[in-house]
Design an enzyme around this catalytic site. Structure first.
Site, short mmCIF file in Angstrom:
data_model
loop_
_atom_site.label_atom_id
_atom_site.label_comp_id
_atom_site.label_asym_id
_atom_site.label_seq_id
_atom_site.Cartn_x
_atom_site.Cartn_y
_atom_site.Cartn_z
N ILE A 173 9.26 61.37 52.00
CA ILE A 173 8.29 60.84 51.45
C ILE A 173 6.64 61.75 51.76
CG2 ILE A 173 9.01 58.58 51.72
CD1 ILE A 173 7.02 57.96 54.19
N HIS B 175 10.31 57.93 58.43
CA HIS B 175 9.69 57.58 57.10
C HIS B 175 9.00 56.21 56.97
CE1 HIS B 175 12.53 60.35 54.77
NE2 HIS B 175 11.74 61.06 55.59
N ALA C 174 0.67 57.09 55.02
CA ALA C 174 1.70 56.48 54.39
C ALA C 174 1.91 54.91 54.91
CB ALA C 174 2.94 57.11 55.15
N ASN D 263 7.83 67.73 60.66
CA ASN D 263 8.92 66.90 59.89
C ASN D 263 10.14 67.96 59.67
OD1 ASN D 263 8.41 68.37 57.52
ND2 ASN D 263 7.16 66.77 56.76
N THR E 187 -1.30 64.79 57.56
CA THR E 187 -0.95 64.89 56.31
C THR E 187 -1.98 64.64 55.18
OG1 THR E 187 1.26 64.50 57.14
CG2 THR E 187 1.26 64.89 54.65
N ALA E 188 -2.20 63.44 55.21
CA ALA E 188 -3.30 62.61 54.43
C ALA E 188 -4.61 63.03 54.53
CB ALA E 188 -3.03 61.25 54.18
N GLU F 284 -9.56 64.29 65.07
CA GLU F 284 -7.85 64.63 65.20
C GLU F 284 -7.61 64.74 66.86
OE1 GLU F 284 -5.04 64.54 63.64
OE2 GLU F 284 -3.94 65.05 65.57
C1 LIG Z 1 10.58 63.90 62.71
C2 LIG Z 1 10.28 63.73 61.36
C3 LIG Z 1 10.86 64.25 60.22
C4 LIG Z 1 10.50 64.11 59.01
N1 LIG Z 1 11.20 64.56 58.05
C5 LIG Z 1 10.64 64.48 56.75
C6 LIG Z 1 11.21 65.30 55.73
O1 LIG Z 1 12.17 66.19 55.94
N2 LIG Z 1 10.61 65.44 54.33
C7 LIG Z 1 9.70 64.59 54.14
O2 LIG Z 1 9.18 64.41 53.03
N3 LIG Z 1 9.12 63.63 55.08
C8 LIG Z 1 9.65 63.73 56.31
N4 LIG Z 1 8.84 63.09 57.38
C9 LIG Z 1 7.82 62.15 56.96
C10 LIG Z 1 6.62 62.62 56.62
O3 LIG Z 1 6.35 63.77 57.32
C11 LIG Z 1 5.41 61.54 57.13
O4 LIG Z 1 5.72 60.35 56.33
C12 LIG Z 1 4.02 61.87 56.51
O5 LIG Z 1 3.80 63.36 57.11
C13 LIG Z 1 3.09 61.06 57.19
O6 LIG Z 1 1.66 61.46 56.83
P1 LIG Z 1 0.45 60.52 57.29
O7 LIG Z 1 -0.87 61.19 56.81
O8 LIG Z 1 0.83 59.03 56.94
O9 LIG Z 1 0.49 60.57 58.94
P2 LIG Z 1 0.51 61.78 59.97
O10 LIG Z 1 0.77 63.08 59.19
O11 LIG Z 1 1.43 61.62 60.91
O12 LIG Z 1 -1.05 61.94 60.28
C14 LIG Z 1 -1.81 61.31 61.35
C15 LIG Z 1 -2.59 61.87 61.94
O13 LIG Z 1 -3.47 61.09 62.84
C16 LIG Z 1 -3.49 61.53 64.11
N5 LIG Z 1 -3.79 60.39 64.76
C17 LIG Z 1 -3.24 59.07 65.21
N6 LIG Z 1 -3.96 58.36 65.74
C18 LIG Z 1 -5.18 59.05 66.15
C19 LIG Z 1 -6.38 58.82 66.97
N7 LIG Z 1 -6.38 57.39 67.82
N8 LIG Z 1 -7.43 59.51 66.97
C20 LIG Z 1 -7.53 60.57 66.30
N9 LIG Z 1 -6.29 60.98 65.47
C21 LIG Z 1 -5.24 60.25 65.49
C22 LIG Z 1 -2.24 61.94 64.24
O14 LIG Z 1 -2.51 63.05 65.44
C23 LIG Z 1 -1.82 62.53 63.12
O15 LIG Z 1 -2.45 63.74 63.27
C24 LIG Z 1 9.43 63.22 58.62
C25 LIG Z 1 8.55 62.85 59.77
C26 LIG Z 1 8.85 62.99 61.01
C27 LIG Z 1 8.04 62.42 62.14
#
Ligand SMILES: Cc1cc2nc3c(=O)[nH]c(=O)nc-3n(C[C@H](O)[C@H](O)[C@H](O)COP(=O)(O)OP(=O)(O)OC[C@H]3O[C@@H](n4cnc5c(N)ncnc54)[C@H](O)[C@@H]3O)c2cc1C
Length: 628
Positions: free
Chosen positions: A609, A565, A598, A109, A22-23, A43
């Site tokens: 979130i 979250h 996050a 999500n 996401t980020a 990724e």
């Molecule tokens: C089942 C579920 C339902 C949800 N429902 C909602 C909702 O309805 N509404 C809402 O607003 N939020 C919801 N959320 C929360 C929201 O989607 C997340 O908080 C947000 O997307 C997190 O973003 P991020 O960038 O922190 O992490 P992520 O989007 O998880 O990104 C992390 C990325 O890093 C990659 N990665 C990790 N480790 C490694 C590694 N060692 N090497 C290479 N790549 C790696 C992963 O594969 C992933 O692509 C939900 C989350 C989930 C899981």
């Protein structure tokens, strides 16, 4: 689009982004809009869209909102994490799906779009993060969003008159829309809150409104999921200066320790089991999410020295905050509860009947409507005080204050400061302590154990499910490595419900679902219980007659699951308060390593979130570009 791995071995990039989630994809897009800058994204998951098509169609499980439960527990999409056994939840382990696919968790999500309150975000600044507050984040929420206003018909169905389009973005990459044709239960939700005197007075995006309403989804006008990969990556995918390597599993970051602070020089990662190294000129940005970002920091030698010593990892930067402050409890623990619908009221359970799935698919493909187009459109934010019976308000609040103070007095430093601002939120009748999510489906008593079976149950009949969610938990947990091997998942210990304040608030919220079920028009769609003194509860929740405080507490312990979250494991806070990154999101003790995902949220906020993750990443891209 798979960038040839050999090409990275001989190249140095200006920015290397770890995690195309996401980020990470927000940053990939924004940083690579300068053609003079070379950007690489690593990724671990696969790309599940066709980047050459303007309308990615390739994966129905991701694209069709109603198929989302197909994504969980399947390693094509999900890291399939589980928590450690949780003592306060009868030693249950809770499933923690996280997106392992280009787009990360935005691809898997529940698509619900909501917004933090003014106080939530102003509290980030209050805790020592200058420049991070409600007003500074609003432009970035808007910059990420293209809001599709509902048609007159949908607006009438879902009661969306409070929507103020000026508060939404209209030309950003991520599309948001209200689902069409959701049926009588969803249509009843916002009207029921009006009956209760709890209808919102303004669009909750304004930052202060409470009440029950219908929310938009992360999807386009045709009800196709809109997530980080099609929204941020596809439009940038033809840029010569942006490379995205999927199937690239990052093990650790390399540092030059001869500089002070230390300088990140590159990243070690694996593709098909083969080890590779890529060098970086300017910065490494860690966007691997709340579970994996602290793991990668620890594997790279940034963390608590005792913890690192256990696994023979040299401590390059000592920081006891890494992996701590897990607000998985602030991950918004959730407890579902079903009330039985009258015969003939459409619910998700009917999808098992012959012909209904075919009908639903037709509605979806031809009109972008029906049960596959949305689900769970109802939400509501209420204060603790507003869910208490009138005669108990004063005594319950006094008791809760005592509990908070006792706990707070036993803590010191950064945690104590956090608890002080959380207490202000808890005692403020204009701030949310509870969120409700509502849909035309029963709940699974064992939802915590399997997200794929989140809505599956064996109770006969159809149900209206109300999920009660704790918005600002007081419990704190941690995520730490249990092995020097990057492919071994870290130990996730949210310590759910370890703080009695959380049990009191969540069980009070669950109890109040009874009041919601008994107010019209929702009450007109639900069966009465046998004694005729309330609505009929879903049998697997083992409630005889009406819910009581005792049964609500029992259900919290036995049926709480995550609402996915988790935040806070690389918290943006002053270092002496347990911070891992400063207010420019730079890791303390390093010159050129930032965390943007996050995990940097210092305190969780109310609601869903993902919109805030986009906003934080958008703001981070400006900070990085301006050299801050
Ligand atoms: C089942 C579920 C339902 C949800 N429902 C909602 C909702 O309805 N509404 C809402 O607003 N939020 C919801 N959320 C929360 C929201 O989607 C997340 O908080 C947000 O997307 C997190 O973003 P991020 O960038 O922190 O992490 P992520 O989007 O998880 O990104 C992390 C990325 O890093 C990659 N990665 C990790 N480790 C490694 C590694 N060692 N090497 C290479 N790549 C790696 C992963 O594969 C992933 O692509 C939900 C989350 C989930 C899981």
């Amino acid at each position: 689009m798979q960038y040839p791995v050999e090409d990275t071995d001989s190249k140095v990039f200006d920015y290397v982004i770890i995690g195309g989630g996401t980020a990470g994809l927000v940053l990939a897009n924004r940083l690579s809009d300068n053609p003079a800058v070379q950007v690489l994204v690593l990724e671990a998951g696969d790309e599940r869209l066709d980047a050459s098509s303007p309308l990615p169609q390739t994966d129905p499980n991701i694209n069709i909102p109603g198929l989302m439960t197909e994504l969980y527990g399947d390693e094509k999409y999900d890291w399939k994490f589980k928590t450690a056994p949780q003592p306060s939840l009868k030693n249950r382990t809770i499933a923690w799906p996280r997106g392992k696919v280009l787009g990360g968790s935005s691809a898997i999500n529940f698509l619900m779009v909501s917004h933090a309150s003014r106080a939530d975000l102003d509290n980030w600044e209050k805790l020592g993060n200058p420049g991070w507050n409600f007003d500074t984040l609003q432009p970035y929420y808007r910059r990420s969003e293209a809001f599709n206003a509902p048609s007159t018909e949908t607006a009438e169905e879902l009661g969306t008159a409070i929507v103020d389009t000026s508060l939404h973005g209209n030309s950003g990459p991520v599309q948001t829309s209200f689902p069409k044709g959701q049926g009588p239960l969803d249509e009843a939700w916002s009207r029921t809150f009006k009956t209760l005197g709890l209808g919102p007075q303004a669009d909750p995006r304004a930052g202060s409104t409470l009440g029950g309403y219908s929310l938009p989804k992360f999807m386009d006008k045709t009800a196709k999921r809109s997530y980080a990969a099609p929204a941020y990556y596809v439009p940038a995918s033809r840029r010569a200066n942006l490379k995205v390597l999927t199937g690239a599993f990052v093990k650790k970051i390399a540092f030059d320790t001869n500089t002070s602070p230390v300088t990140a020089t590159g990243v070690w990662y694996y593709v098909d089991g083969n080890k590779h190294f890529v060098g970086v000129l300017r910065e490494i940005i860690l966007s691997a999410g709340t579970v994996k970002s602290p793991q990668i920091l620890e594997l790279s030698g940034i963390g608590n020295k005792t913890q690192l010593d256990k696994f023979g990892i040299e401590a390059i930067v000592e920081n006891d905050g890494v992996g701590e402050n897990l607000q998985a409890s602030g991950d918004h623990p959730l407890v579902g509860f079903g009330y039985e619908a009258l015969e003939g009221v459409p619910t998700r359970e009917m999808i098992k009947q012959p012909g209904v799935l075919d009908w639903a698919l037709q509605e979806y493909t031809q009109k972008g409507a029906g049960p596959l187009a949305g689900g769970a459109t109802g939400t509501g934010f209420l204060s603790y005080s507003s869910v208490l019976p009138a005669e108990q308000k004063d005594s319950s609040k006094a008791q809760l204050t005592k509990l908070v103070d006792e706990y707070s007095n036993s803590t010191t430093g950064g945690l104590r400061k956090q608890l002080e601002v959380q207490k202000e939120v808890l005692l403020n009748d204009h701030e949310a302590d509870i969120q409700y999510n509502f849909g035309a489906s029963g709940a699974n008593y064992a939802a915590g154990e399997s997200t794929a079976a989140f809505f599956d149950h064996n109770d006969p009949g159809g149900y209206a499910g109300i999920m009660t969610v704790l918005t600002h938990a007081f419990s704190r947990g941690s995520i730490h490595i249990q092995s020097p091997d990057a492919s071994t998942a870290p130990i996730i210990d949210p310590r759910y419900m370890s703080n009695p304040v959380d049990i009191e608030v969540l069980s009070s919220g669950l109890l109040f679902t009874q009041n919601i079920s008994e107010a019209a028009p929702l009450s007109n769609l639900l069966k009465d219980n046998e004694a005729g003194d309330g609505k009929k509860a879903q049998p697997s929740f083992k409630v005889d007659g009406r819910l009581t405080k005792e049964s609500a507490v029992r259900i919290v312990r036995e049926a709480v699951s995550s609402s996915f979250h988790p935040v806070g494991t690389c918290a943006m806070l002053p270092r002496e308060d347990g911070g891992v990154v400063d207010s420019s999101l730079r890791v303390y003790g390093t010159r050129n390593l930032r965390v943007v995902d996050a995990s940097v949220f210092p305190l969780n906020v109310r609601g869903n979130i993902a919109s805030l993750v986009y906003a934080v990443a958008e703001r981070a891209s400006d900070l990085i570009k301006s050299g801050q």
